[in-house]
Motif scaffolding. Structure first.
Motif, PDB file in Angstrom:
ATOM      1  N   PRO A  84       0.815  -1.216   0.000  1.00 60.36           N
ATOM      2  CA  PRO A  84       0.000   0.000   0.000  1.00 60.36           C
ATOM      3  C   PRO A  84       0.854   1.274   0.000  1.00 60.36           C
ATOM      4  O   PRO A  84       2.044   1.234   0.327  1.00 60.36           O
ATOM      5  CB  PRO A  84      -0.807  -0.116   1.293  1.00 60.36           C
ATOM      6  CG  PRO A  84       0.009  -0.976   2.178  1.00 60.36           C
ATOM      7  CD  PRO A  84       0.744  -1.928   1.268  1.00 60.36           C
ATOM      8  N   PRO A  85       0.244   2.406  -0.353  1.00 60.30           N
ATOM      9  CA  PRO A  85       0.971   3.683  -0.319  1.00 60.30           C
ATOM     10  C   PRO A  85       1.528   3.966   1.077  1.00 60.30           C
ATOM     11  O   PRO A  85       0.938   3.590   2.075  1.00 60.30           O
ATOM     12  CB  PRO A  85      -0.099   4.712  -0.694  1.00 60.30           C
ATOM     13  CG  PRO A  85      -1.125   3.940  -1.438  1.00 60.30           C
ATOM     14  CD  PRO A  85      -1.121   2.565  -0.824  1.00 60.30           C
ATOM     15  N   ASP A  86       2.668   4.613   1.098  1.00 60.46           N
ATOM     16  CA  ASP A  86       3.338   4.951   2.345  1.00 60.46           C
ATOM     17  C   ASP A  86       3.263   6.463   2.559  1.00 60.46           C
ATOM     18  O   ASP A  86       3.792   7.234   1.759  1.00 60.46           O
ATOM     19  CB  ASP A  86       4.789   4.484   2.288  1.00 60.46           C
ATOM     20  CG  ASP A  86       5.527   4.735   3.576  1.00 60.46           C
ATOM     21  OD1 ASP A  86       5.958   5.886   3.787  1.00 60.46           O
ATOM     22  OD2 ASP A  86       5.668   3.786   4.365  1.00 60.46           O
ATOM     23  N   LEU A  87       2.615   6.876   3.633  1.00 62.21           N
ATOM     24  CA  LEU A  87       2.414   8.306   3.879  1.00 62.21           C
ATOM     25  C   LEU A  87       3.716   9.036   4.196  1.00 62.21           C
ATOM     26  O   LEU A  87       3.869  10.213   3.850  1.00 62.21           O
ATOM     27  CB  LEU A  87       1.410   8.504   5.012  1.00 62.21           C
ATOM     28  CG  LEU A  87      -0.018   8.069   4.679  1.00 62.21           C
ATOM     29  CD1 LEU A  87      -0.927   8.265   5.884  1.00 62.21           C
ATOM     30  CD2 LEU A  87      -0.556   8.819   3.485  1.00 62.21           C
ATOM     31  N   SER A  88       4.671   8.365   4.834  1.00 62.30           N
ATOM     32  CA  SER A  88       5.957   9.011   5.125  1.00 62.30           C
ATOM     33  C   SER A  88       6.693   9.352   3.830  1.00 62.30           C
ATOM     34  O   SER A  88       7.295  10.427   3.711  1.00 62.30           O
ATOM     35  CB  SER A  88       6.827   8.108   5.994  1.00 62.30           C
ATOM     36  OG  SER A  88       6.217   7.889   7.238  1.00 62.30           O
ATOM     37  N   ALA A  89       6.657   8.435   2.870  1.00 64.32           N
ATOM     38  CA  ALA A  89       7.303   8.688   1.580  1.00 64.32           C
ATOM     39  C   ALA A  89       6.606   9.831   0.851  1.00 64.32           C
ATOM     40  O   ALA A  89       7.251  10.694   0.255  1.00 64.32           O
ATOM     41  CB  ALA A  89       7.295   7.422   0.730  1.00 64.32           C
ATOM     42  N   LEU A  90       5.287   9.839   0.907  1.00 61.02           N
ATOM     43  CA  LEU A  90       4.524  10.917   0.270  1.00 61.02           C
ATOM     44  C   LEU A  90       4.871  12.264   0.893  1.00 61.02           C
ATOM     45  O   LEU A  90       5.067  13.255   0.197  1.00 61.02           O
ATOM     46  CB  LEU A  90       3.028  10.636   0.384  1.00 61.02           C
ATOM     47  CG  LEU A  90       2.098  11.616  -0.309  1.00 61.02           C
ATOM     48  CD1 LEU A  90       2.415  11.731  -1.786  1.00 61.02           C
ATOM     49  CD2 LEU A  90       0.659  11.196  -0.113  1.00 61.02           C
ATOM     50  N   LYS A  91       4.991  12.301   2.210  1.00 59.75           N
ATOM     51  CA  LYS A  91       5.339  13.545   2.907  1.00 59.75           C
ATOM     52  C   LYS A  91       6.719  14.037   2.469  1.00 59.75           C
ATOM     53  O   LYS A  91       6.924  15.236   2.271  1.00 59.75           O
ATOM     54  CB  LYS A  91       5.306  13.330   4.412  1.00 59.75           C
ATOM     55  CG  LYS A  91       5.542  14.601   5.211  1.00 59.75           C
ATOM     56  CD  LYS A  91       5.451  14.324   6.687  1.00 59.75           C
ATOM     57  CE  LYS A  91       5.619  15.550   7.538  1.00 59.75           C
ATOM     58  NZ  LYS A  91       6.754  16.366   7.294  1.00 59.75           N
ATOM     59  N   MET A  92       7.667  13.112   2.298  1.00 61.70           N
ATOM     60  CA  MET A  92       9.010  13.505   1.855  1.00 61.70           C
ATOM     61  C   MET A  92       8.955  14.152   0.472  1.00 61.70           C
ATOM     62  O   MET A  92       9.625  15.156   0.217  1.00 61.70           O
ATOM     63  CB  MET A  92       9.938  12.292   1.831  1.00 61.70           C
ATOM     64  CG  MET A  92      10.328  11.794   3.201  1.00 61.70           C
ATOM     65  SD  MET A  92      11.321  10.289   3.138  1.00 61.70           S
ATOM     66  CE  MET A  92      12.813  10.900   2.372  1.00 61.70           C
ATOM     67  N   ILE A  93       8.142  13.592  -0.423  1.00 60.52           N
ATOM     68  CA  ILE A  93       8.010  14.148  -1.770  1.00 60.52           C
ATOM     69  C   ILE A  93       7.383  15.531  -1.714  1.00 60.52           C
ATOM     70  O   ILE A  93       7.841  16.470  -2.361  1.00 60.52           O
ATOM     71  CB  ILE A  93       7.186  13.201  -2.671  1.00 60.52           C
ATOM     72  CG1 ILE A  93       7.981  11.935  -2.956  1.00 60.52           C
ATOM     73  CG2 ILE A  93       6.795  13.897  -3.974  1.00 60.52           C
ATOM     74  CD1 ILE A  93       7.205  10.865  -3.681  1.00 60.52           C
ATOM     75  N   ILE A  94       6.321  15.674  -0.928  1.00 63.68           N
ATOM     76  CA  ILE A  94       5.633  16.958  -0.817  1.00 63.68           C
ATOM     77  C   ILE A  94       6.563  18.015  -0.225  1.00 63.68           C
ATOM     78  O   ILE A  94       6.637  19.136  -0.723  1.00 63.68           O
ATOM     79  CB  ILE A  94       4.346  16.812   0.011  1.00 63.68           C
ATOM     80  CG1 ILE A  94       3.321  15.999  -0.777  1.00 63.68           C
ATOM     81  CG2 ILE A  94       3.783  18.181   0.396  1.00 63.68           C
ATOM     82  CD1 ILE A  94       2.096  15.607   0.013  1.00 63.68           C
ATOM     83  N   ASP A  95       7.299  17.655   0.833  1.00 67.83           N
ATOM     84  CA  ASP A  95       8.233  18.604   1.448  1.00 67.83           C
ATOM     85  C   ASP A  95       9.287  19.065   0.457  1.00 67.83           C
ATOM     86  O   ASP A  95       9.633  20.243   0.391  1.00 67.83           O
ATOM     87  CB  ASP A  95       8.905  17.982   2.683  1.00 67.83           C
ATOM     88  CG  ASP A  95       7.967  17.847   3.870  1.00 67.83           C
ATOM     89  OD1 ASP A  95       6.881  18.458   3.847  1.00 67.83           O
ATOM     90  OD2 ASP A  95       8.315  17.120   4.818  1.00 67.83           O
ATOM     91  N   GLU A  96       9.793  18.119  -0.347  1.00 64.63           N
ATOM     92  CA  GLU A  96      10.807  18.462  -1.351  1.00 64.63           C
ATOM     93  C   GLU A  96      10.225  19.402  -2.403  1.00 64.63           C
ATOM     94  O   GLU A  96      10.853  20.384  -2.796  1.00 64.63           O
ATOM     95  CB  GLU A  96      11.331  17.191  -2.009  1.00 64.63           C
ATOM     96  CG  GLU A  96      12.444  17.439  -3.006  1.00 64.63           C
ATOM     97  CD  GLU A  96      12.948  16.147  -3.621  1.00 64.63           C
ATOM     98  OE1 GLU A  96      13.095  16.114  -4.853  1.00 64.63           O
ATOM     99  OE2 GLU A  96      13.184  15.192  -2.873  1.00 64.63           O
ATOM    100  N   ASP A  97       9.003  19.112  -2.847  1.00 64.22           N
ATOM    101  CA  ASP A  97       8.353  19.957  -3.851  1.00 64.22           C
ATOM    102  C   ASP A  97       8.101  21.360  -3.304  1.00 64.22           C
ATOM    103  O   ASP A  97       8.298  22.349  -4.012  1.00 64.22           O
ATOM    104  CB  ASP A  97       7.035  19.341  -4.316  1.00 64.22           C
ATOM    105  CG  ASP A  97       7.243  18.146  -5.230  1.00 64.22           C
ATOM    106  OD1 ASP A  97       8.380  17.952  -5.712  1.00 64.22           O
ATOM    107  OD2 ASP A  97       6.266  17.410  -5.464  1.00 64.22           O
ATOM    108  N   VAL A  98       7.667  21.452  -2.066  1.00 66.00           N
ATOM    109  CA  VAL A  98       7.408  22.764  -1.451  1.00 66.00           C
ATOM    110  C   VAL A  98       8.698  23.559  -1.367  1.00 66.00           C
ATOM    111  O   VAL A  98       8.738  24.749  -1.695  1.00 66.00           O
ATOM    112  CB  VAL A  98       6.745  22.603  -0.063  1.00 66.00           C
ATOM    113  CG1 VAL A  98       6.746  23.912   0.696  1.00 66.00           C
ATOM    114  CG2 VAL A  98       5.329  22.078  -0.210  1.00 66.00           C
ATOM    115  N   ASN A  99       9.786  22.922  -0.935  1.00 63.82           N
ATOM    116  CA  ASN A  99      11.077  23.616  -0.848  1.00 63.82           C
ATOM    117  C   ASN A  99      11.534  24.099  -2.218  1.00 63.82           C
ATOM    118  O   ASN A  99      12.054  25.205  -2.353  1.00 63.82           O
ATOM    119  CB  ASN A  99      12.138  22.701  -0.236  1.00 63.82           C
ATOM    120  CG  ASN A  99      11.922  22.494   1.246  1.00 63.82           C
ATOM    121  OD1 ASN A  99      11.290  23.303   1.911  1.00 63.82           O
ATOM    122  ND2 ASN A  99      12.426  21.392   1.761  1.00 63.82           N
TER     123      ASN A  99
END
Length: 90
Positions: free
Chosen positions: A44-59
């Motif tokens: 299943p999708p991993d929320l921690s990995a998704l958060k890392m991607i979102i944080d990188e995109d925001v930065n």
């Protein structure tokens, strides 16, 4: 995206993986495959990995100029329209 980035994206979105179980037996002193079972395991999708991607995109977006942000918005809207159109076909 790098190999690390691709793996992170895959983990964030979830994926299917083949799980193989093999049984061997000794026949005339040699090991022979007697049974092989392949099952598809859903990860299943991993929320921690998704958060890392979102944080990188925001930065990355914080460092963009206003013109770059407008161009990025246009690209994202185009991608969303393509996804929407593709889902309507099925």
């Amino acid at each position: 995206m790098s190999e690390y980035g691709d793996a992170l994206k895959r983990k964030a979105l979830g994926y299917n993986a083949d799980e193989v179980v093999e049984e061997y037996a000794s026949v005339d002193g040699k090991l022979e495959l007697i049974k092989r079972k392949v099952t598809i395991k859903h990860v299943p999708p991993d929320l921690s990995a998704l958060k890392m991607i979102i944080d990188e995109d925001v930065n990355n977006m914080c460092e963009m100029s206003e013109q770059e942000l407008i161009e990025e918005r246009g690209k994202l809207l185009k991608e969303l329209k393509e996804i929407y159109d593709e889902t309507r076909k099925t």
